[in-house]
Motif scaffolding. Structure first.
Motif, PDB file in Angstrom:
ATOM      1  N   GLY A 135      23.775   0.583  -7.612  1.00 30.38           N
ATOM      2  CA  GLY A 135      23.375  -0.657  -8.270  1.00 30.38           C
ATOM      3  C   GLY A 135      23.774  -0.593  -9.729  1.00 30.38           C
ATOM      4  O   GLY A 135      23.718   0.476 -10.352  1.00 30.38           O
ATOM      5  N   VAL A 136      24.215  -1.718 -10.257  1.00 30.33           N
ATOM      6  CA  VAL A 136      24.643  -1.779 -11.653  1.00 30.33           C
ATOM      7  C   VAL A 136      23.927  -2.946 -12.319  1.00 30.33           C
ATOM      8  O   VAL A 136      23.785  -4.020 -11.725  1.00 30.33           O
ATOM      9  N   PHE A 137      23.494  -2.726 -13.532  1.00 32.84           N
ATOM     10  CA  PHE A 137      22.993  -3.844 -14.330  1.00 32.84           C
ATOM     11  C   PHE A 137      23.518  -3.713 -15.752  1.00 32.84           C
ATOM     12  O   PHE A 137      23.329  -2.684 -16.402  1.00 32.84           O
ATOM     13  N   GLN A 138      24.227  -4.751 -16.187  1.00 33.22           N
ATOM     14  CA  GLN A 138      24.612  -4.824 -17.587  1.00 33.22           C
ATOM     15  C   GLN A 138      24.025  -6.120 -18.119  1.00 33.22           C
ATOM     16  O   GLN A 138      24.397  -7.198 -17.665  1.00 33.22           O
ATOM     17  N   GLY A 139      23.109  -6.009 -19.032  1.00 31.86           N
ATOM     18  CA  GLY A 139      22.449  -7.229 -19.493  1.00 31.86           C
ATOM     19  C   GLY A 139      22.416  -7.269 -20.997  1.00 31.86           C
ATOM     20  O   GLY A 139      22.088  -6.279 -21.647  1.00 31.86           O
ATOM     21  N   LYS A 140      22.749  -8.416 -21.524  1.00 33.70           N
ATOM     22  CA  LYS A 140      22.769  -8.520 -22.974  1.00 33.70           C
ATOM     23  C   LYS A 140      22.031  -9.763 -23.437  1.00 33.70           C
ATOM     24  O   LYS A 140      22.113 -10.822 -22.824  1.00 33.70           O
ATOM     25  N   SER A 181      21.290   7.859  -4.050  1.00 37.50           N
ATOM     26  CA  SER A 181      21.622   6.545  -4.592  1.00 37.50           C
ATOM     27  C   SER A 181      21.585   6.569  -6.112  1.00 37.50           C
ATOM     28  O   SER A 181      20.958   7.431  -6.712  1.00 37.50           O
ATOM     29  N   GLN A 182      22.290   5.605  -6.707  1.00 34.39           N
ATOM     30  CA  GLN A 182      22.284   5.592  -8.160  1.00 34.39           C
ATOM     31  C   GLN A 182      22.191   4.176  -8.724  1.00 34.39           C
ATOM     32  O   GLN A 182      22.661   3.217  -8.133  1.00 34.39           O
ATOM     33  N   PHE A 183      21.594   4.122  -9.897  1.00 33.76           N
ATOM     34  CA  PHE A 183      21.408   2.854 -10.604  1.00 33.76           C
ATOM     35  C   PHE A 183      21.974   3.042 -12.006  1.00 33.76           C
ATOM     36  O   PHE A 183      21.526   3.915 -12.750  1.00 33.76           O
ATOM     37  N   LEU A 184      22.990   2.273 -12.329  1.00 33.26           N
ATOM     38  CA  LEU A 184      23.674   2.427 -13.600  1.00 33.26           C
ATOM     39  C   LEU A 184      23.375   1.218 -14.473  1.00 33.26           C
ATOM     40  O   LEU A 184      23.570   0.082 -14.051  1.00 33.26           O
ATOM     41  N   VAL A 185      22.912   1.469 -15.653  1.00 31.04           N
ATOM     42  CA  VAL A 185      22.351   0.386 -16.448  1.00 31.04           C
ATOM     43  C   VAL A 185      22.859   0.402 -17.876  1.00 31.04           C
ATOM     44  O   VAL A 185      22.981   1.457 -18.487  1.00 31.04           O
ATOM     45  N   LYS A 186      23.153  -0.794 -18.359  1.00 32.79           N
ATOM     46  CA  LYS A 186      23.490  -0.901 -19.775  1.00 32.79           C
ATOM     47  C   LYS A 186      22.792  -2.125 -20.359  1.00 32.79           C
ATOM     48  O   LYS A 186      23.316  -3.225 -20.326  1.00 32.79           O
ATOM     49  N   PRO A 187      21.577  -1.924 -20.849  1.00 29.63           N
ATOM     50  CA  PRO A 187      20.882  -3.042 -21.490  1.00 29.63           C
ATOM     51  C   PRO A 187      21.277  -3.114 -22.966  1.00 29.63           C
ATOM     52  O   PRO A 187      21.427  -2.087 -23.617  1.00 29.63           O
ATOM     53  N   GLU A 188      21.429  -4.329 -23.467  1.00 33.35           N
ATOM     54  CA  GLU A 188      21.838  -4.475 -24.866  1.00 33.35           C
ATOM     55  C   GLU A 188      21.104  -5.623 -25.541  1.00 33.35           C
ATOM     56  O   GLU A 188      20.964  -6.697 -24.966  1.00 33.35           O
ATOM     57  N   LEU A 189      20.710  -5.364 -26.758  1.00 32.57           N
ATOM     58  CA  LEU A 189      20.174  -6.436 -27.591  1.00 32.57           C
ATOM     59  C   LEU A 189      21.035  -6.484 -28.839  1.00 32.57           C
ATOM     60  O   LEU A 189      21.359  -5.457 -29.406  1.00 32.57           O
TER      61      LEU A 189
END
Lengths: 251, 434
Positions: free
Chosen positions: B322-327, B352-360
């Motif tokens: 799962g991937v989440f890139q949120g800005k 399993s893996q969850f790759l995340v890049k949250p950005e503000l």
């Protein structure tokens, strides 16, 4: 009903022996109480009997109506009629209390080869039983134990017990965190469930719960063993003199 | 200062891009559409199609989305599952990206004008001209989204909705996948006039490979609801872009539910341009094995007192990714912004893996923005409690999975639609249990 013989239990993670040969038989229709100081192994006994991970039985046996429960999965023990009222009921956000109870009731029925309960019958029954325990509709709708007060959590345990109608009930420190009124309400709920065919094991640190749930037999546990067994008067003795004297006396 | 991007595609990237462009065929259309498509091709060339080393594609391999031939995808029999079956909606059906007039309802409904993009190009629909590729182009201003530009350039069909009032029932776009080699592109336009309101539903696997763009222009005080179900067709691949522009006091709510899929990249690019607007975008996804699901979200606050929420949950098992890139980008002057972002995964095993890049990125001083991300296993205390009540492990896992997804599902405001979503999820879980 419940027969525990020479039960020895280690903690899995540490090299530590908690129960060092517990012998205990609870007959159908009887209420047994286990009292003892903190760290004596009371709660461990309840967890081992209900099948929690992290404990290793090194010796001895535990049977429910002659069936070896230690070999069973927790859900199988429940279906066989064993119920543990938790000292710290678990909060499960996102799972509705009603859904939870209905799933549990029907899972047990299915495991026993009985027909599942219809939604309507379940609702009727749960509402009636909840009313006796002063559990309102809102508490039934909310997620399991989330935002419940200490008293509400314990009442919710008793409601589950009432719905599941187990043969053998273990109450682990059900009085902890309760004020007098809440304790009375819980005790009334338990007393209403007392019956010929059902056994109770009430684990408590204090005597006060036993004023409300009158035991037939009282056991004192210390350092992983039952060190003394007597009638209700034994609980009063603990209340008066504390554990030190009794434990010292048998040592 | 906002960052300025300067780059030129590498020769290798240019080659991939030119090869793909050469293999594409521009649909016939009217003058305005042809112009917009030409400009979009230029955008594709300028950025180059995504490659594995691109920062924005760090967690998702774009190869299968960019290559000329779509990889085959076996057809999946969903049995008797009918998505949104209980909802009275106007149905518009596409089969492998091709409009199916016979299976579709009559395209007339009060409060909305419905056209096909394939026809709209030839007509002079001024608002469509002003919207087609426009939000997509705006969406390229901070990050390249070349697959969206590719779609603007070459999508032959789609639905064009002009919403002028409160539409009495949802419009439901149903995407069937019937050819294992289909490669489909659709481009939808939705324009909501002031105070207009509509609910748009999407469901189905669409094609072996699906590239979809939806541009939604929400005028002042208008509201747009969107619920999408990407079904259980495992081998399909999809890249979708949802572009939204929000006017004053408008509302935009989008929820996507996904089960299975070896490649899904869902981008949402929302721009709050009028004061007091609300944008919610949420997703619930679950998958096994070579499941790969990427939610990439970019929310820009460019007005005061707007609220945005991003709620994304994924349940992963047997090596799924799962991937989440949120800005959240808060522009200068976007005071009193309330921005929230949460991304969570429930990992049912250690593979399993969850790759995340949250950005503000915040350029205003009076804002409240928060973000959080967690990855966790099933709560063992909850599991034991359920089992101690007689609930077998697998049913307990399902209950806790539903509980985990609940926060995302709650984002579906309409109760009937939310019930549909919950029933579907329960059905998926039961089938997965086998």
């Amino acid at each position: 009903m419940l027969e525990i013989k020479n039960l020895h239990v280690d903690l899995e993670e540490e090299e530590k022996t908690i129960l060092k040969g517990v012998d205990l038989t609870v007959e159908a229709g009887k209420v047994h109480a286990i009292m003892g100081p903190n760290g004596s192994g009371k709660s461990t006994l309840s967890y081992v009997l209900s099948g929690r991970d992290g404990y290793e039985v090194t010796e001895g046996s535990a049977t429910l109506e002659g069936e070896d429960i230690l070999e069973m999965e927790p859900e199988e023990r429940a279906a066989a009629g064993l119920f543990l009222a938790f000292q710290y009921p678990v909060e499960i956000p996102g799972v509705g209390n009603m859904t939870f109870m209905r799933t549990a009731v029907n899972a047990q029925r299915k495991a026993r080869g009985q027909e599942e309960m219809s939604a309507t019958d379940f609702l009727k029954e749960v509402r009636a039983k909840a009313k006796d325990l002063k559990i309102d509709a809102d508490m039934l709708k909310r997620p399991v134990n989330v935002g419940f007060s200490g008293g509400e959590k314990k009442r919710n345990e008793i409601l589950q017990m009432a719905m599941l109608e187990p043969k053998m009930c273990i109450l682990d420190e059900t009085d902890s965190g309760l004020d007098v009124d809440a304790m009375k309400l819980v005790a009334e709920g338990v007393n209403a469930l007392r019956s010929e065919g059902r056994g109770f094991l009430v684990i408590t640190h204090y005597q006060r719960l036993l004023d409300h749930i009158k035991p037939d037999v009282v056991h004192i546990m210390s350092e992983g063993r039952i060190v003394k067994t007597g009638g209700p008067e034994l609980a009063l003795e603990v209340e008066k003199n504390g554990y030190t004297d009794i434990v010292a006396e048998v040592a | 200062m906002l960052p300025v991007r300067k780059h030129q595609p590498s020769p290798q990237k240019q080659e991939v891009t030119e090869t793909r462009i050469a293999a594409m065929q521009m649909p016939d259309g009217g003058a305005w559409a042809t112009e917009a498509r030409g400009a979009a091709v230029a955008r594709v060339r300028k950025a180059g199609l995504p490659a594995r080393r691109d920062e924005y594609w760090k967690f998702t391999r774009p190869d299968s989305l960019t290559q000329v031939e779509a990889p085959d995808a076996a057809l999946f029999d969903a049995g008797d599952e009918i998505v949104f079956g209980s909802i009275d909606a106007l149905k518009i059906v596409f089969v492998d990206g091709v409009f199916d007039a016979e299976a579709s309802d009559d395209l007339s409904l009060e409060g909305v004008t419905i056209e096909r993009l394939a026809d709209a190009g030839a007509k002079d629909i001024h608002w469509a001209r002003d919207l087609y590729g426009v939000l997509e182009e705006r969406g390229q201003s901070h990050v390249d989204r070349p697959l969206a530009a590719l779609n603007t350039a070459y999508a032959g069909d789609g639905i064009v909705l002009h919403v002028t009032g409160r539409v009495s029932k949802p419009i439901s776009l149903i995407y069937h996948h019937k050819s294992k080699t289909s490669d489909a592109m659709l481009h939808h336009l939705v324009k909501l006039e002031e105070g207009a309101e509509m609910t748009l539903l999407e469901s189905g696997p669409a094609a072996a490979r699906f590239n979809k763009v939806m541009e939604v222009d929400v005028a002042d005080e208008a509201s747009f609801h969107h619920v999408r179900v990407q079904g259980r067709d495992h081998e399909r691949r999809a890249v979708t872009h949802l572009f939204g522009r929000l006017g004053r006091e408008s509302s935009f709510k989008s929820f996507t539910m996904t089960a299975n899929g070896v490649m899904t990249r869902n981008e949402a690019v929302l721009e709050l341009t009028g004061d007091d607007a609300t944008a919610h975008v949420a997703g619930a996804a679950m998958g096994d094995g070579d499941f790969h699901h990427d939610d990439t979200v970019f929310v820009t606050h460019d007005a005061e007192r707007c609220e945005s929420r991003q709620v994304f949950k994924k349940v992963l098992r047997n090596g799924a990714t799962g991937v989440f890139q949120g800005k959240i980008l808060v522009k200068p002057g976007a005071q009193k912004t309330d921005g929230y972002q949460i991304s969570q995964s429930l990992l049912l095993d250690e593979d399993s893996q969850f790759l995340v890049k949250p950005e503000l990125e915040i350029y205003a001083d009076d804002v409240a923005c928060s973000h959080g991300s967690t990855s966790g296993a099933i709560d063992e205390d909850a599991m034991f409690y359920l089992r101690a009540r007689g609930v077998p492990r697998e049913i307990a896992t399902d209950l806790l999975t539903l509980a985990f997804l609940a926060e995302a599902v709650e984002e579906v405001a309409d109760e009937a639609l939310r019930d549909e979503v919950v029933v579907l999820l329960e059905g998926w879980l039961v089938r997965r249990r086998g």
